[in-house]
Scaffold this active site. Sequence first.
Site, short mmCIF file in Angstrom:
data_model
loop_
_atom_site.label_atom_id
_atom_site.label_comp_id
_atom_site.label_asym_id
_atom_site.label_seq_id
_atom_site.Cartn_x
_atom_site.Cartn_y
_atom_site.Cartn_z
N SER A 46 0.83 -1.21 0.00
CA SER A 46 0.00 0.00 0.00
C SER A 46 0.86 1.26 0.00
O SER A 46 0.37 2.35 -0.28
CB SER A 46 -0.96 0.02 1.20
OG SER A 46 -0.25 0.11 2.42
N HIS A 47 2.15 1.13 0.32
CA HIS A 47 3.04 2.30 0.31
C HIS A 47 4.33 2.04 -0.46
O HIS A 47 5.36 2.63 -0.17
CB HIS A 47 3.28 2.79 1.74
CG HIS A 47 2.03 3.39 2.31
ND1 HIS A 47 1.03 2.62 2.84
CD2 HIS A 47 1.59 4.66 2.35
CE1 HIS A 47 0.02 3.40 3.21
NE2 HIS A 47 0.34 4.64 2.92
N ALA A 122 4.90 4.31 4.40
CA ALA A 122 4.69 3.47 5.57
C ALA A 122 5.46 4.10 6.74
O ALA A 122 6.51 4.72 6.54
CB ALA A 122 5.21 2.06 5.29
N LEU A 123 4.94 3.90 7.94
CA LEU A 123 5.57 4.55 9.11
C LEU A 123 6.67 3.68 9.74
O LEU A 123 7.53 4.21 10.44
CB LEU A 123 4.47 4.88 10.14
CG LEU A 123 4.74 5.94 11.18
CD1 LEU A 123 5.24 7.25 10.57
CD2 LEU A 123 3.49 6.20 12.02
N THR A 159 -6.37 8.87 8.48
CA THR A 159 -6.12 7.44 8.73
C THR A 159 -5.07 7.25 9.84
O THR A 159 -4.91 6.15 10.37
CB THR A 159 -5.68 6.72 7.44
OG1 THR A 159 -4.76 7.56 6.73
CG2 THR A 159 -6.87 6.42 6.56
N ALA A 179 -2.70 1.88 10.53
CA ALA A 179 -3.63 3.00 10.54
C ALA A 179 -4.59 2.83 11.72
O ALA A 179 -4.84 1.71 12.18
CB ALA A 179 -4.43 3.01 9.22
N GLY A 186 -4.74 3.60 1.31
CA GLY A 186 -4.07 2.98 0.16
C GLY A 186 -4.62 1.60 -0.14
O GLY A 186 -4.79 1.22 -1.31
N ASP A 187 -4.93 0.83 0.89
CA ASP A 187 -5.46 -0.52 0.67
C ASP A 187 -6.88 -0.47 0.11
O ASP A 187 -7.29 -1.35 -0.64
CB ASP A 187 -5.41 -1.33 1.97
CG ASP A 187 -4.03 -1.89 2.23
OD1 ASP A 187 -3.36 -2.28 1.26
OD2 ASP A 187 -3.61 -1.91 3.40
N GLY A 305 5.88 -7.42 13.13
CA GLY A 305 7.22 -7.12 12.64
C GLY A 305 7.95 -8.39 12.21
O GLY A 305 8.80 -8.35 11.31
P1 NDP Z 1 -2.25 -3.58 8.83
O1 NDP Z 1 -3.64 -3.63 9.32
O2 NDP Z 1 -1.86 -4.39 7.66
O3 NDP Z 1 -1.31 -3.93 10.06
C1 NDP Z 1 0.04 -3.97 9.88
C2 NDP Z 1 0.73 -4.23 11.21
O4 NDP Z 1 0.10 -5.26 11.94
C3 NDP Z 1 2.13 -4.67 10.96
O5 NDP Z 1 2.90 -4.24 12.05
C4 NDP Z 1 1.97 -6.19 10.93
O6 NDP Z 1 3.17 -6.88 11.23
C5 NDP Z 1 0.96 -6.39 12.01
N1 NDP Z 1 0.13 -7.57 11.79
C6 NDP Z 1 -0.74 -7.77 10.78
N2 NDP Z 1 -1.34 -8.96 10.91
C7 NDP Z 1 -0.85 -9.53 12.04
C8 NDP Z 1 -1.06 -10.77 12.70
N3 NDP Z 1 -1.92 -11.67 12.24
N4 NDP Z 1 -0.36 -11.01 13.82
C9 NDP Z 1 0.50 -10.10 14.31
N5 NDP Z 1 0.76 -8.92 13.71
C10 NDP Z 1 0.09 -8.63 12.60
O7 NDP Z 1 -1.81 -2.06 8.55
P2 NDP Z 1 -2.66 -0.89 7.90
O8 NDP Z 1 -3.36 -1.41 6.69
O9 NDP Z 1 -3.46 -0.23 8.92
O10 NDP Z 1 -1.48 0.09 7.44
C11 NDP Z 1 -0.65 -0.28 6.35
C12 NDP Z 1 0.43 0.74 6.17
O11 NDP Z 1 -0.14 1.98 5.79
C13 NDP Z 1 1.28 1.05 7.41
O12 NDP Z 1 2.64 0.89 7.04
C14 NDP Z 1 0.99 2.49 7.75
O13 NDP Z 1 2.06 3.22 8.27
C15 NDP Z 1 0.61 3.02 6.38
N6 NDP Z 1 -0.18 4.25 6.51
C16 NDP Z 1 0.43 5.44 6.29
C17 NDP Z 1 -0.28 6.62 6.43
C18 NDP Z 1 0.39 7.94 6.28
O14 NDP Z 1 -0.23 8.96 6.55
N7 NDP Z 1 1.63 7.99 5.87
C19 NDP Z 1 -1.69 6.62 6.79
C20 NDP Z 1 -2.22 5.30 7.05
C21 NDP Z 1 -1.49 4.15 6.89
P3 NDP Z 1 4.09 -7.44 10.01
O15 NDP Z 1 4.72 -6.21 9.41
O16 NDP Z 1 5.05 -8.37 10.62
O17 NDP Z 1 3.16 -8.11 9.03
O1 PYC Z 2 -2.93 4.86 3.19
O2 PYC Z 2 -4.18 6.05 4.55
C1 PYC Z 2 -3.22 5.93 3.79
C2 PYC Z 2 -2.32 7.09 3.60
C3 PYC Z 2 -2.58 8.39 3.83
C4 PYC Z 2 -1.44 9.10 3.51
C5 PYC Z 2 -0.52 8.22 3.08
N1 PYC Z 2 -1.07 6.99 3.16
#
Ligand code: NDP
Ligand code: PYC
Length: 337
Positions: A46-47, A122-123, A159, A179, A186-187, A305
């Site tokens: 997604s990123h 991604a953060l 988000t 998020a 993004g997803d 992680g």
């Molecule tokens: P997810 O719901 O996919 O969760 C991801 C996190 O949960 C990871 O740390 C992952 O570990 C862990 N995880 C997922 N499934 C499991 C499981 N079954 N057991 C244990 N741990 C688990 O993330 P989001 O969809 O909410 O976010 C995706 C990305 O989008 C992130 O990187 C976030 O930073 C980014 N984002 C950025 C934004 C921005 O403004 N820049 C805004 C919103 C989101 P692992 O990595 O080991 O799989």
């Molecule tokens: O996936 O929610 C998101 C997002 C917002 C800004 C960057 N990514």
Amino acid sequence: METTTLTRDDLAALLAKVFTANGCSETVAGILAANVAGAEAAQSYSHGVFRIEGFVSTLRSGWVDGTAVPVVEDVAPGFLRVDARNGFAQPALAGARDAFVARVRRQGVALLALRDSHHFGALWPDVEAFADEGLIALSMVNSMTCSVPAGAVKPVLGTNPIAFAAPIAGKPPLVFDFATTTMAHGDVQIAAREGHSLPEGTGMDSAGQLTGDPKAILDGGALVPFGGHKGSAISLMVELMAAGISGGNFSFEFDWSGHPGAQTPRTGQILLAIDPSHGAGTAFADRGRVLVDQLAEAGFTRYPGARRRAVPVGPGTEVPLEAPVLARLEALASGAA
Ligand code: NDP
Ligand code: PYC
């Protein structure tokens, strides 16, 4: 679909050309390219490369300054501020990182607050490297209005992800990053593009009805926080911490309507880091290992992680790209598109 593989570093080199061809300085281009190629290699799709079109349309719209040079302000013993000057967050963090780590090691704890910054990635890359150096890190960033607070009728929050990283002795660091909405925006975009439906209640449609249709969420609808009022409160905290402390915009405050194509939120971010060697008792990473081992005994083997760290992401890691995606990147890099 036919795919071609590039090494992670060849992908980063190609992306750096895309960024420089679209108005970024060499420094900014290198940092963003490494970030996006690293996310793609780590399967954070997604990123990863998916975001390049958004970066390019944003740069071309004039909404973000791809040549901004961040200004680091030393405001208190435990507090560094960074004015990103309407540039990307990752170069702003990179510009302050050495001073910040020195501060954390000297004092045990410090806060870095970034404002007027655009985070489009991604953060986890912002926190994980600290844990690799034995530190604990927590970061929050707010994004753009697209989430309806629990009990409300219209979107106000972003988000708003949170990422945390801590060292674990003899294991990969424990890193979570997600998020505070049911899923990242993004997803939702990827699901809409690929024609997948999402779990019912992932968001709302334009009439305020809960839905799992990604197109309805994107077309006048909104996401909702994860976990009802609990995620809603955490998302509010992210707004206050990332924007309120730093002096950045709340997710609802900026107006990008004069910049068609703009997609990067102009907000704020905080990063809190702790040197656990100042703590009492057994070393922190060893204590973490005790906890992780106990969890494993209870059947919890996939701590956050661990999956991502099991994916090889070195410079030579092969990253598959669909042929049209690679052709598009090459066109963007050459200035032909
Ligand atoms: P997810 O719901 O996919 O969760 C991801 C996190 O949960 C990871 O740390 C992952 O570990 C862990 N995880 C997922 N499934 C499991 C499981 N079954 N057991 C244990 N741990 C688990 O993330 P989001 O969809 O909410 O976010 C995706 C990305 O989008 C992130 O990187 C976030 O930073 C980014 N984002 C950025 C934004 C921005 O403004 N820049 C805004 C919103 C989101 P692992 O990595 O080991 O799989
Ligand atoms: O996936 O929610 C998101 C997002 C917002 C800004 C960057 N990514």
